[in-house]
Design a protein around this motif. Structure first.
Motif, short mmCIF file in Angstrom:
data_model
loop_
_atom_site.label_atom_id
_atom_site.label_comp_id
_atom_site.label_asym_id
_atom_site.label_seq_id
_atom_site.Cartn_x
_atom_site.Cartn_y
_atom_site.Cartn_z
N SER A 115 6.46 -3.23 46.12
CA SER A 115 5.65 -4.08 45.25
C SER A 115 6.10 -5.53 45.30
CB SER A 115 5.70 -3.56 43.82
OG SER A 115 7.05 -3.45 43.42
N ALA A 116 7.41 -5.70 45.46
CA ALA A 116 7.91 -7.07 45.44
C ALA A 116 7.69 -7.78 46.77
CB ALA A 116 9.41 -7.07 45.11
N LYS A 162 5.33 -10.73 46.97
CA LYS A 162 5.75 -11.83 46.10
C LYS A 162 6.79 -12.72 46.79
CE LYS A 162 5.58 -9.04 42.24
NZ LYS A 162 6.48 -8.42 41.27
N ILE A 163 7.56 -12.10 47.66
CA ILE A 163 8.63 -12.86 48.30
C ILE A 163 8.10 -13.83 49.35
CG2 ILE A 163 10.63 -12.62 49.83
CD1 ILE A 163 11.47 -10.26 48.18
N THR A 206 6.40 -16.32 49.79
CA THR A 206 5.76 -17.56 49.34
C THR A 206 6.34 -18.69 50.17
OG1 THR A 206 7.47 -17.98 47.73
CG2 THR A 206 5.54 -16.71 46.97
N ASN A 260 9.86 -19.69 49.07
CA ASN A 260 10.95 -18.80 49.47
C ASN A 260 11.27 -18.93 50.96
OD1 ASN A 260 11.23 -17.89 46.91
ND2 ASN A 260 10.09 -15.99 47.20
N LEU A 289 17.80 -14.51 47.09
CA LEU A 289 16.39 -14.10 46.92
C LEU A 289 16.29 -12.63 46.56
CD1 LEU A 289 14.08 -15.68 49.64
CD2 LEU A 289 14.18 -16.15 47.20
N GLN A 292 17.00 -12.03 43.05
CA GLN A 292 15.95 -12.55 42.19
C GLN A 292 14.80 -11.56 42.05
OE1 GLN A 292 15.22 -16.55 43.50
NE2 GLN A 292 13.37 -16.68 42.26
N TYR A 293 14.43 -10.92 43.17
CA TYR A 293 13.27 -10.02 43.19
C TYR A 293 13.65 -8.54 43.13
CZ TYR A 293 10.40 -14.06 44.43
OH TYR A 293 9.75 -15.27 44.41
N TYR A 294 14.92 -8.24 43.06
CA TYR A 294 15.41 -6.86 43.14
C TYR A 294 14.88 -6.16 44.37
CZ TYR A 294 16.67 -7.83 38.37
OH TYR A 294 17.19 -8.41 37.27
N GLU A 295 14.78 -6.87 45.43
CA GLU A 295 14.31 -6.27 46.68
C GLU A 295 15.00 -7.02 47.83
OE1 GLU A 295 12.39 -5.14 50.02
OE2 GLU A 295 11.61 -7.07 49.38
N SER A 322 13.06 -7.34 52.52
CA SER A 322 12.33 -8.44 53.16
C SER A 322 13.17 -9.70 53.32
CB SER A 322 11.00 -8.74 52.46
OG SER A 322 10.98 -8.23 51.17
#
Lengths: 242, 227
Positions: free
Chosen positions: B3-4, B7-8, B10, B13, B187, B190-193, B196
């Motif tokens: 899911s994240a 979002k990463i 961008t 980022n 990063l 920040q996104y718990y992922e 990526s």
């Protein structure tokens, strides 16, 4: 002009030169011959100082040739030109730069003057048209002629040749020998380590035959080739003259 | 599960990671340059006629090559400031990046010492002899004849040293420098992922290393031509 007294040079357990004495006069052309490993190249290298003998003395022009005496050493060394079996041209420089490097750096000549002299010598060895080539573009014979010209640029009184034709294709040998003959005719003092017996016979005044680091026989060229005294020299000549 | 993921991706980022990549590249380049200076000094020691200098050169190369770079970075980060503080009596702090560059330079210097030394030793002995018979001094021979020839042999391995340094610069993330590796970690946190950002970091590393090795191969071919 050159006087060698009882020199000994040892490589690990091998005595390459074992008590050799000889004398070479001005204008004389002397060939050192003998089987491989007989020490003839080492004798020549000791004369120039590429090898330092453990014992014995070398005199150039009556002065002792001693690496510890910096002043006379470099002055005496500059009177000798040395030509190598493998030419040892500088591959990173053009032919003309090969010739002018030492005159500019060592004799402090100007670039123009050094180039003028270099061109004269290149003309003499017949390679003036190659002056801007790099050594890798030249044939073996041409490389060796450039190497001879490079030595002559330092205006030496003595020329030492260490098997100058041994690394050449058979066809290239003659052009190098021609240049050497010409030098001989001009009265240059020359010491030549060679396997070219025909050349030694026609050009040399004197022949020194070595084996196992010692002088076996020494005679004028004609006598030596036609009438060798020692059994060893007779056997050697029988094998190499065919 | 991913899911994240979107979002990463961008621009911000990606730029953030790019900035990290440039820092990695800069650190590697600076370390290589300073390392080359150490390498020249080290190689001069190793080929010197002086026994003590040779000994110092040997110790430098063997100690640095025989211990992990991470350990060297940690020693510079944790131990050296304490020693300096003890001596001067004042609290000593150094910038993370500076520590990183110093450590990597010292490390790289040991490797380039060997590269330069073997490059010089690889030049035919006959070249020295020819210069000797022509009356050139040792230094003239080195400067005008030996080094120009050694240079050609040294260039390709120095380029691979550069590539190694780009990768090894990730080690200084351990002391807090925000280079490419650490940027990816930031990063990820920040996104718990993590997948990526790490993958993007890998792509950035590859772009740098592959580009350099591409040009290095081209250069090598060009240098080989004049042989």
């Amino acid at each position: 002009m050159i006087k060698v007294e009882h020199i000994v040079k040892q490589f690990k357990s091998l005595k390459a030169v074992n008590d050799v004495s000889l004398e070479i006069k001005k204008g004389e052309i002397v060939c050192l011959i003998g089987p491989s490993g007989s020490g003839k190249s080492t004798v020549l290298r000791c004369i120039n100082g590429l090898e330092i003998p453990e014992e014995g003395k070398v005199y150039i022009n009556g002065q002792i040739y001693d690496p510890n005496n910096k002043e006379t050493y470099s002055q005496l060394r500059s009177q000798m030109g040395f030509v190598f079996q493998h030419f040892n041209l500088f591959p990173n420089m053009t032919v003309i730069d090969n010739l002018t490097l030492a005159p500019i750096q060592v004799m402090k000549k100007s670039k123009e003057e050094a180039e003028k002299i270099a061109c004269q010598y290149l003309q003499r060895v017949g390679l003036l048209d190659k002056k801007d080539e790099y050594p890798n573009k030249l044939s073996g014979g041409q490389k060796q002629r450039v190497a001879i010209a490079r030595s002559l640029c330092m205006n030496p009184e003595i020329m030492l040749f260490d098997e100058p034709t041994s690394a050449l294709d058979p066809e290239m040998v003659i052009e190098v020998l021609e240049v050497m003959k010409e030098l001989a005719n001009e009265g240059m003092t020359m010491v030549i380590v060679t396997h070219e017996m025909g050349f030694a016979k026609t050009v040399a005044n004197r022949v020194i035959f070595l084996e196992d680091g010692q002088i076996v026989e020494e005679n004028n060229a004609q006598e030596f080739f036609e009438n060798p005294k020692t059994a060893r020299a007779q056997e050697f000549l029988r094998k190499v003259m065919h | 599960m991913f899911s994240a993921f979107n979002k990463i991706f961008t621009p911000e980022n990606l730029l953030f990671l790019l900035k990290g990549a440039l820092i990695s590249l800069g650190i590697a380049a600076l370390s290589l340059l300073i390392g080359l200076v150490f390498g020249i000094i080290g190689a001069s020691c190793k080929i010197s006629k002086n026994k003590i200098l040779r000994f110092i050169g040997n110790v430098y190369v063997e100690v640095i090559r025989g211990t992990p770079m991470l350990l060297q970075i940690m020693i510079l980060f944790n131990v050296v400031p304490i020693i300096i503080s003890q001596i001067t009596g004042e609290v000593f702090r150094m910038n993370y990046y500076v520590i990183g560059i110093v450590a990597m330079s010292i490390n790289s210097g040991a490797y380039t010492t060997e590269l330069i030394r073997s490059g010089i030793n690889g030049v035919d002995k006959g070249q020295w002899e020819a210069c000797q018979t022509l009356g050139l001094t040792r230094w003239q021979t080195m400067r005008l004849v030996i080094l120009p020839q050694a240079f050609k042999r040294i260039i390709p391995p120095v380029v691979s040293e550069f590539i190694t340094l780009i990768k090894d610069s990730s080690l200084i993330s351990c002391i807090g420098a925000i280079e490419l590796m650490n940027s990816a970690k930031v990063l990820g946190n920040q996104y718990y992922e993590f997948m990526s950002p790490y993958c993007i970091a890998a792509v950035y590393y590859l772009i740098m290393t592959l580009t350099i090795s591409y040009f290095s191969k081209k250069l090598e071919r060009k240098l080989a031509e004049s042989d």
